[in-house]
Scaffold this active site. Structure first.
Site, mmCIF file in Angstrom:
data_model
loop_
_atom_site.group_PDB
_atom_site.id
_atom_site.type_symbol
_atom_site.label_atom_id
_atom_site.label_comp_id
_atom_site.label_asym_id
_atom_site.label_seq_id
_atom_site.Cartn_x
_atom_site.Cartn_y
_atom_site.Cartn_z
ATOM 1 N N GLN A 79 0.823 -1.223 0.000
ATOM 2 C CA GLN A 79 0.000 0.000 0.000
ATOM 3 C C GLN A 79 0.851 1.265 0.000
ATOM 4 O OE1 GLN A 79 -3.731 0.387 2.290
ATOM 5 N NE2 GLN A 79 -2.589 -0.799 3.814
ATOM 6 N N TYR A 117 2.896 -8.312 16.460
ATOM 7 C CA TYR A 117 3.182 -7.343 15.389
ATOM 8 C C TYR A 117 3.771 -6.059 15.983
ATOM 9 C CZ TYR A 117 2.166 -3.658 11.962
ATOM 10 O OH TYR A 117 2.262 -2.573 11.128
ATOM 11 N N ALA A 152 7.310 -4.908 5.182
ATOM 12 C CA ALA A 152 7.070 -5.360 6.557
ATOM 13 C C ALA A 152 6.117 -6.537 6.544
ATOM 14 C CB ALA A 152 6.464 -4.223 7.389
HETATM 15 N N1 LIG Z 1 -1.361 -0.997 7.232
HETATM 16 C C1 LIG Z 1 -1.450 -0.194 8.282
HETATM 17 O O1 LIG Z 1 -2.545 0.112 8.774
HETATM 18 C C2 LIG Z 1 -0.205 0.392 8.899
HETATM 19 C C3 LIG Z 1 -0.351 1.275 9.972
HETATM 20 C C4 LIG Z 1 0.796 1.854 10.514
HETATM 21 C C5 LIG Z 1 2.044 1.539 10.014
HETATM 22 N N2 LIG Z 1 2.157 0.635 8.980
HETATM 23 C C6 LIG Z 1 3.497 0.319 8.501
HETATM 24 O O2 LIG Z 1 3.651 0.932 7.237
HETATM 25 C C7 LIG Z 1 4.471 0.111 6.400
HETATM 26 C C8 LIG Z 1 3.742 -0.177 5.102
HETATM 27 O O3 LIG Z 1 2.527 -0.857 5.399
HETATM 28 P P1 LIG Z 1 1.490 -1.237 4.263
HETATM 29 O O4 LIG Z 1 0.141 -1.029 4.822
HETATM 30 O O5 LIG Z 1 1.894 -0.600 2.984
HETATM 31 O O6 LIG Z 1 1.754 -2.815 4.195
HETATM 32 P P2 LIG Z 1 1.485 -3.829 2.995
HETATM 33 O O7 LIG Z 1 0.489 -3.294 2.044
HETATM 34 O O8 LIG Z 1 1.255 -5.150 3.643
HETATM 35 O O9 LIG Z 1 2.892 -3.834 2.252
HETATM 36 C C9 LIG Z 1 4.018 -4.440 2.817
HETATM 37 C C10 LIG Z 1 4.845 -4.918 1.671
HETATM 38 O O10 LIG Z 1 6.010 -5.558 2.210
HETATM 39 C C11 LIG Z 1 6.248 -6.691 1.434
HETATM 40 N N3 LIG Z 1 7.047 -7.670 2.150
HETATM 41 C C12 LIG Z 1 6.687 -8.519 3.133
HETATM 42 N N4 LIG Z 1 7.716 -9.273 3.488
HETATM 43 C C13 LIG Z 1 8.760 -8.895 2.718
HETATM 44 C C14 LIG Z 1 10.090 -9.328 2.592
HETATM 45 N N5 LIG Z 1 10.577 -10.323 3.352
HETATM 46 N N6 LIG Z 1 10.894 -8.712 1.691
HETATM 47 C C15 LIG Z 1 10.434 -7.724 0.904
HETATM 48 N N7 LIG Z 1 9.177 -7.285 0.961
HETATM 49 C C16 LIG Z 1 8.350 -7.875 1.859
HETATM 50 C C17 LIG Z 1 4.879 -7.254 1.108
HETATM 51 O O11 LIG Z 1 4.961 -8.120 0.007
HETATM 52 P P3 LIG Z 1 3.892 -9.331 -0.129
HETATM 53 O O12 LIG Z 1 2.552 -8.680 -0.270
HETATM 54 O O13 LIG Z 1 4.366 -10.052 -1.332
HETATM 55 O O14 LIG Z 1 4.004 -10.098 1.156
HETATM 56 C C18 LIG Z 1 4.130 -5.964 0.799
HETATM 57 O O15 LIG Z 1 4.268 -5.622 -0.568
HETATM 58 C C19 LIG Z 1 4.809 -1.116 7.231
HETATM 59 O O16 LIG Z 1 6.049 -0.927 7.822
HETATM 60 C C20 LIG Z 1 3.746 -1.154 8.291
HETATM 61 O O17 LIG Z 1 4.193 -1.778 9.456
HETATM 62 C C21 LIG Z 1 1.055 0.072 8.407
#
Ligand SMILES: NC(=O)c1ccc[n+]([C@@H]2O[C@H](COP(=O)([O-])OP(=O)(O)OC[C@H]3O[C@@H](n4cnc5c(N)ncnc54)[C@H](OP(=O)(O)O)[C@@H]3O)[C@@H](O)[C@H]2O)c1
Length: 268
Positions: free
Chosen positions: A22, A122, A61
């Site tokens: 995302q 998490y 992540a």
């Molecule tokens: N989502 C929320 O509500 C939220 C809130 C606060 C903070 N955050 C933080 O913001 C950041 C981005 O979150 P997001 O919502 O964009 O998450 P997301 O949509 O789940 O994207 C995370 C990406 O990381 C990739 N990934 C997972 N394991 C990996 C690995 N070993 N090597 C390389 N890539 C890998 C995933 O690939 P696959 O899909 O192929 O697994 C996915 O494309 C994260 O650090 C998260 O902790 C998120």
């Protein structure tokens, strides 16, 4: 690669990790000259790439909050060991972290000086990942949503069109943050001194209130039945209150979450 003279950022070779996610996709739009690395391009559990960047926007992540309870080692590997590998590239890292590092006991917004006490695997692994960042920025945000990927807004739009009624938790309060706005703020963050920054949308709501706003903005007729966290019975505990604020005057301020919601819906 074209470099803009007006933007000194573009002179730094920038990597984006997790560019298929995302936030990663939004960062790739906002930093068009960056090398956007999806998991297929570079799994952060694999040895570092041979090219050395000057800046890394680390959005990869393990984000499956409930799944982390069942596989804590898997979550720890990505969020902690993976972050260590990213740090080993030797460039300053912008690490994106979460409101879930807090336990939600407060009733007023969490600032950078508040002590994190995560409730979930998490949250704990994200906090451990934060501590790997020696040279860079830790950007805590909350409740991310985007026009792509897996997120609450897209799920509710689908359910709202399929059903007459949805049941949504009304006892967790936070600030839903549009990834496009967070990515724009990241441009400012990487010009600021290294450190911890809280950056989330202005305003707050519960998931049920957010759902009502989603339906209202999208013109969907669907009743929202307000339930409790206990009724939903998810594997991972979540903070009841996780609104973030920044006590640093230089921190970029985001617009209200409802503006973010409108910006997201406009892209669908
Ligand atoms: N989502 C929320 O509500 C939220 C809130 C606060 C903070 N955050 C933080 O913001 C950041 C981005 O979150 P997001 O919502 O964009 O998450 P997301 O949509 O789940 O994207 C995370 C990406 O990381 C990739 N990934 C997972 N394991 C990996 C690995 N070993 N090597 C390389 N890539 C890998 C995933 O690939 P696959 O899909 O192929 O697994 C996915 O494309 C994260 O650090 C998260 O902790 C998120």
């Amino acid at each position: 690669m074209e470099h803009s003279i007006a933007d000194p950022l573009h002179t730094r070779l920038t990597f984006i990790t997790g560019a298929g996610g995302q936030l990663g996709r939004a960062l790739a739009e906002t930093f068009p000259d960056a090398v956007a690395l999806t998991r297929a391009d570079w799994d952060v559990l694999e040895p570092p790439l041979r090219t050395f960047p000057e800046l890394v926007l680390h959005a990869a992540a393990w984000t499956d909050v409930d799944g982390a309870e069942a596989d804590p080692d898997g979550a720890r590997q990505v969020n902690v060991e993976g972050t260590r590998t990213v740090v080993s590239l030797g460039a300053p890292v912008a690490y994106f972290s979460t409101d879930y590092v807090f336990d939600g006991q407060k009733t007023e917004p969490y600032a950078e000086s508040d002590e994190p006490t995560p409730l979930s695997v998490y949250g704990r692994t994200k906090l451990e990942g934060e501590r790997e960042i020696r040279d860079g920025w830790v950007v805590r945000s909350s409740w991310l949503f985007a026009p792509w990927g897996h997120n609450f807004v897209l799920t509710m739009l689908r359910l709202g069109r399929e059903r007459d009624e949805v049941s949504v938790v009304d006892d967790q309060r936070g600030s839903p943050t549009y990834v496009g706005h967070l990515a724009e703020a990241a441009r400012e963050i990487v010009r600021l001194p290294h450190g911890l920054y809280h950056i989330a949308a202005d305003g707050d709501c519960t998931w049920a209130e957010f759902t009502e706003a989603i339906f209202e903005e999208a013109g969907i007729e669907c009743r929202v039945n307000r339930i409790s966290t206990a009724e939903l019975a998810r594997p991972a505990p979540r903070p009841a209150y996780s609104v973030l604020r920044s006590e640093k005057p230089e921190t970029p301020r985001l617009t209200h979450w409802r503006e973010g919601l409108r910006a997201c819906l406009a892209r669908l």
